[in-house]
Design a protein around this motif. Structure first.
Motif, PDB file in Angstrom:
ATOM      1  N   LYS A 196       0.833  -1.203   0.000  1.00 56.69           N
ATOM      2  CA  LYS A 196       0.000   0.000   0.000  1.00 56.69           C
ATOM      3  C   LYS A 196       0.871   1.257   0.000  1.00 56.69           C
ATOM      4  CE  LYS A 196      -4.077  -2.003   2.235  1.00 56.69           C
ATOM      5  NZ  LYS A 196      -5.029  -1.912   3.353  1.00 56.69           N
ATOM      6  N   VAL A 197       1.972   1.221   0.740  1.00 57.70           N
ATOM      7  CA  VAL A 197       2.895   2.348   0.750  1.00 57.70           C
ATOM      8  C   VAL A 197       3.435   2.596  -0.657  1.00 57.70           C
ATOM      9  CG1 VAL A 197       5.167   3.125   1.544  1.00 57.70           C
ATOM     10  CG2 VAL A 197       3.551   2.119   3.169  1.00 57.70           C
ATOM     11  N   ALA A 198       3.850   1.530  -1.325  1.00 55.90           N
ATOM     12  CA  ALA A 198       4.367   1.661  -2.688  1.00 55.90           C
ATOM     13  C   ALA A 198       3.291   2.150  -3.640  1.00 55.90           C
ATOM     14  CB  ALA A 198       4.931   0.317  -3.160  1.00 55.90           C
ATOM     15  N   LEU A 199       2.069   1.638  -3.470  1.00 55.58           N
ATOM     16  CA  LEU A 199       0.970   2.066  -4.337  1.00 55.58           C
ATOM     17  C   LEU A 199       0.681   3.555  -4.169  1.00 55.58           C
ATOM     18  CD1 LEU A 199      -1.507  -0.949  -3.964  1.00 55.58           C
ATOM     19  CD2 LEU A 199      -0.199  -0.331  -6.009  1.00 55.58           C
ATOM     20  N   MET A 200       0.816   4.065  -2.940  1.00 55.56           N
ATOM     21  CA  MET A 200       0.577   5.496  -2.710  1.00 55.56           C
ATOM     22  C   MET A 200       1.663   6.347  -3.362  1.00 55.56           C
ATOM     23  SD  MET A 200      -0.868   5.479   1.197  1.00 55.56           S
ATOM     24  CE  MET A 200      -2.209   4.350   1.604  1.00 55.56           C
ATOM     25  N   GLY A 201       2.895   5.869  -3.307  1.00 51.61           N
ATOM     26  CA  GLY A 201       3.956   6.576  -4.012  1.00 51.61           C
ATOM     27  C   GLY A 201       3.710   6.589  -5.510  1.00 51.61           C
ATOM     28  N   ARG A 204      -1.189  12.407   4.258  1.00 54.33           N
ATOM     29  CA  ARG A 204      -0.066  11.929   5.071  1.00 54.33           C
ATOM     30  C   ARG A 204      -0.544  10.930   6.112  1.00 54.33           C
ATOM     31  NH1 ARG A 204       1.245  11.137   9.761  1.00 54.33           N
ATOM     32  NH2 ARG A 204       0.201  13.067  10.379  1.00 54.33           N
ATOM     33  N   ARG A 205      -1.710  11.160   6.705  1.00 53.50           N
ATOM     34  CA  ARG A 205      -2.230  10.223   7.709  1.00 53.50           C
ATOM     35  C   ARG A 205      -2.632   8.892   7.077  1.00 53.50           C
ATOM     36  NH1 ARG A 205      -4.196  15.022   9.803  1.00 53.50           N
ATOM     37  NH2 ARG A 205      -6.175  14.846   8.707  1.00 53.50           N
ATOM     38  N   ASP A 247      10.563  -1.554  14.227  1.00 48.88           N
ATOM     39  CA  ASP A 247      11.280  -0.520  14.976  1.00 48.88           C
ATOM     40  C   ASP A 247      11.129   0.868  14.361  1.00 48.88           C
ATOM     41  OD1 ASP A 247      12.788  -1.369  12.745  1.00 48.88           O
ATOM     42  OD2 ASP A 247      14.623  -0.542  13.615  1.00 48.88           O
ATOM     43  N   LEU A 248      10.333   0.992  13.295  1.00 51.28           N
ATOM     44  CA  LEU A 248      10.110   2.289  12.658  1.00 51.28           C
ATOM     45  C   LEU A 248       8.884   2.973  13.254  1.00 51.28           C
ATOM     46  CD1 LEU A 248      10.727   1.416   8.887  1.00 51.28           C
ATOM     47  CD2 LEU A 248      12.306   2.508  10.496  1.00 51.28           C
ATOM     48  N   ASP A 249       8.969   4.274  13.417  1.00 45.62           N
ATOM     49  CA  ASP A 249       7.821   5.037  13.906  1.00 45.62           C
ATOM     50  C   ASP A 249       6.912   5.368  12.715  1.00 45.62           C
ATOM     51  OD1 ASP A 249       6.678   6.886  16.216  1.00 45.62           O
ATOM     52  OD2 ASP A 249       6.629   8.022  14.346  1.00 45.62           O
ATOM     53  N   PRO A 250       5.630   5.034  12.769  1.00 45.49           N
ATOM     54  CA  PRO A 250       4.737   5.261  11.616  1.00 45.49           C
ATOM     55  C   PRO A 250       4.630   6.723  11.205  1.00 45.49           C
ATOM     56  CG  PRO A 250       3.729   3.743  13.173  1.00 45.49           C
ATOM     57  CD  PRO A 250       4.953   4.288  13.838  1.00 45.49           C
ATOM     58  N   PHE A 251       4.588   7.631  12.193  1.00 41.60           N
ATOM     59  CA  PHE A 251       4.485   9.049  11.849  1.00 41.60           C
ATOM     60  C   PHE A 251       5.734   9.535  11.128  1.00 41.60           C
ATOM     61  CE2 PHE A 251       5.793  13.372  13.065  1.00 41.60           C
ATOM     62  CZ  PHE A 251       4.846  14.088  12.354  1.00 41.60           C
ATOM     63  N   LEU A 252       6.894   9.290  11.730  1.00 40.02           N
ATOM     64  CA  LEU A 252       8.139   9.764  11.125  1.00 40.02           C
ATOM     65  C   LEU A 252       8.358   9.127   9.751  1.00 40.02           C
ATOM     66  CD1 LEU A 252      10.594   9.790  14.178  1.00 40.02           C
ATOM     67  CD2 LEU A 252       9.455  11.732  13.097  1.00 40.02           C
ATOM     68  N   THR A 253       8.037   7.852   9.637  1.00 38.49           N
ATOM     69  CA  THR A 253       8.221   7.169   8.356  1.00 38.49           C
ATOM     70  C   THR A 253       7.327   7.771   7.290  1.00 38.49           C
ATOM     71  OG1 THR A 253       8.788   5.116   9.524  1.00 38.49           O
ATOM     72  CG2 THR A 253       8.173   4.924   7.209  1.00 38.49           C
ATOM     73  N   SER A 254       6.080   8.071   7.659  1.00 39.10           N
ATOM     74  CA  SER A 254       5.164   8.685   6.685  1.00 39.10           C
ATOM     75  C   SER A 254       5.650  10.068   6.281  1.00 39.10           C
ATOM     76  CB  SER A 254       3.741   8.762   7.253  1.00 39.10           C
ATOM     77  OG  SER A 254       3.647   9.689   8.327  1.00 39.10           O
ATOM     78  N   ALA A 259      -1.040   3.155   6.394  1.00 33.69           N
ATOM     79  CA  ALA A 259      -0.490   2.060   5.591  1.00 33.69           C
ATOM     80  C   ALA A 259       0.802   1.537   6.216  1.00 33.69           C
ATOM     81  CB  ALA A 259      -0.243   2.537   4.161  1.00 33.69           C
ATOM     82  N   VAL A 260       1.630   2.463   6.715  1.00 41.61           N
ATOM     83  CA  VAL A 260       2.863   2.054   7.397  1.00 41.61           C
ATOM     84  C   VAL A 260       2.528   1.222   8.631  1.00 41.61           C
ATOM     85  CG1 VAL A 260       4.904   2.854   8.653  1.00 41.61           C
ATOM     86  CG2 VAL A 260       4.202   4.018   6.546  1.00 41.61           C
ATOM     87  N   GLN A 261       1.534   1.668   9.406  1.00 42.55           N
ATOM     88  CA  GLN A 261       1.132   0.919  10.602  1.00 42.55           C
ATOM     89  C   GLN A 261       0.617  -0.468  10.227  1.00 42.55           C
ATOM     90  OE1 GLN A 261       1.326   1.964  14.093  1.00 42.55           O
ATOM     91  NE2 GLN A 261       1.186  -0.266  14.031  1.00 42.55           N
TER      92      GLN A 261
END
Length: 241
Positions: free
Chosen positions: A89-94, A137-138, A156-163, A143-145
């Motif tokens: 989903k992250v890749a699809l959004m990009g 962004r949310r 170990d990644l923070d969803p907010f910072l990663t987004s 999607a990251v979460q």
């Protein structure tokens, strides 16, 4: 239909006509080269009538920017609704952001221009534009979460910072100055290759270590992601042909 309803409908139609006319002008000219007089002539209305609907040119411009943001938001929501792992989903959004830039280049240009500090924070549409981009962004954060939850993204990644990293990366690639595109082309690559290779570059940083949940970018094709072939390695000086 009663008189009040008919008048309200006519007002909405007139407002839409004004926005459409302004959009045509802003798409074809720079912001500084469009005046309220130009818009009045384009829509064939008295300028005073336009001021009944919009306080100034900036407000009208922001209305058009908001149209573009809403289109991007719908694309992100469609990606979030896909039956796919979180990392896909992250890749699809990009990819959706890139396709938005190809399908609606003028909206993207206006969005980036509105992001400059020349516009007033008092514009009532500024908050709506910020809210729309914030929603995008949310959605990416969600999607990251999901990827963390389904173990296709590192825990170990923070969803907010990663987004935020991803969103600003998308924006940076798609707002690249022409001189950098020329630099890419001078090395024998197309801009499309550059944009596509971003996912091959960033996905290993998001993916967990070895295991059953780790996915390769090539696996994303099954979910509608357009996989690009890696560029052929360049010959270095001194290498045999």
């Amino acid at each position: 239909m009663g008189t009040a309803e008919r008048r309200q409908r006519e007002k909405e139609q007139r407002k839409t006509a004004i926005i459409d006319a302004a959009e045509r002008l802003f798409f074809s000219r720079r912001y500084e080269d469009v005046s309220m007089d130009d818009i009045a002539r384009e829509v064939e209305l008295n300028k005073a009538t336009i001021y009944l609907y919009f306080k100034n040119k900036e407000t009208l411009f922001a209305t058009i920017v908001l149209r573009g943001v809403e289109i991007l938001k719908e694309k992100y929501l469609a990606c979030m609704g896909a039956q796919a792992p979180g990392i896909v989903k992250v890749a699809l959004m990009g990819q959706a952001y890139y396709r938005f830039s190809q399908e609606y280049p003028e909206y993207l240009r206006l969005i980036h221009f509105y992001g400059s500090e020349r516009f007033s924070g008092e514009n009532p549409y500024t908050a709506e534009i910020g809210k729309g981009y914030g929603t995008c962004r949310r959605i990416l954060q969600d999607a990251v979460q999901e990827g963390i939850d389904d173990r296709t993204i590192r825990a170990d990644l923070d969803p907010f910072l990663t987004s935020m990293y991803l969103m600003t990366s998308f924006m940076g690639i798609l707002s690249m100055e022409h001189k950098w595109k020329l630099a890419i082309e001078a090395e024998g690559f197309s801009y499309e290759q550059f944009a596509g290779e971003f996912f091959r570059f960033i996905m290993p940083a998001l993916s967990p270590g070895e295991g059953s949940h780790r996915m390769d970018v090539r696996d994303f094709a099954a979910f509608g992601f357009q996989v690009t072939e890696p560029p052929a390695p360049k010959k270095r000086k001194g290498q045999e042909p």
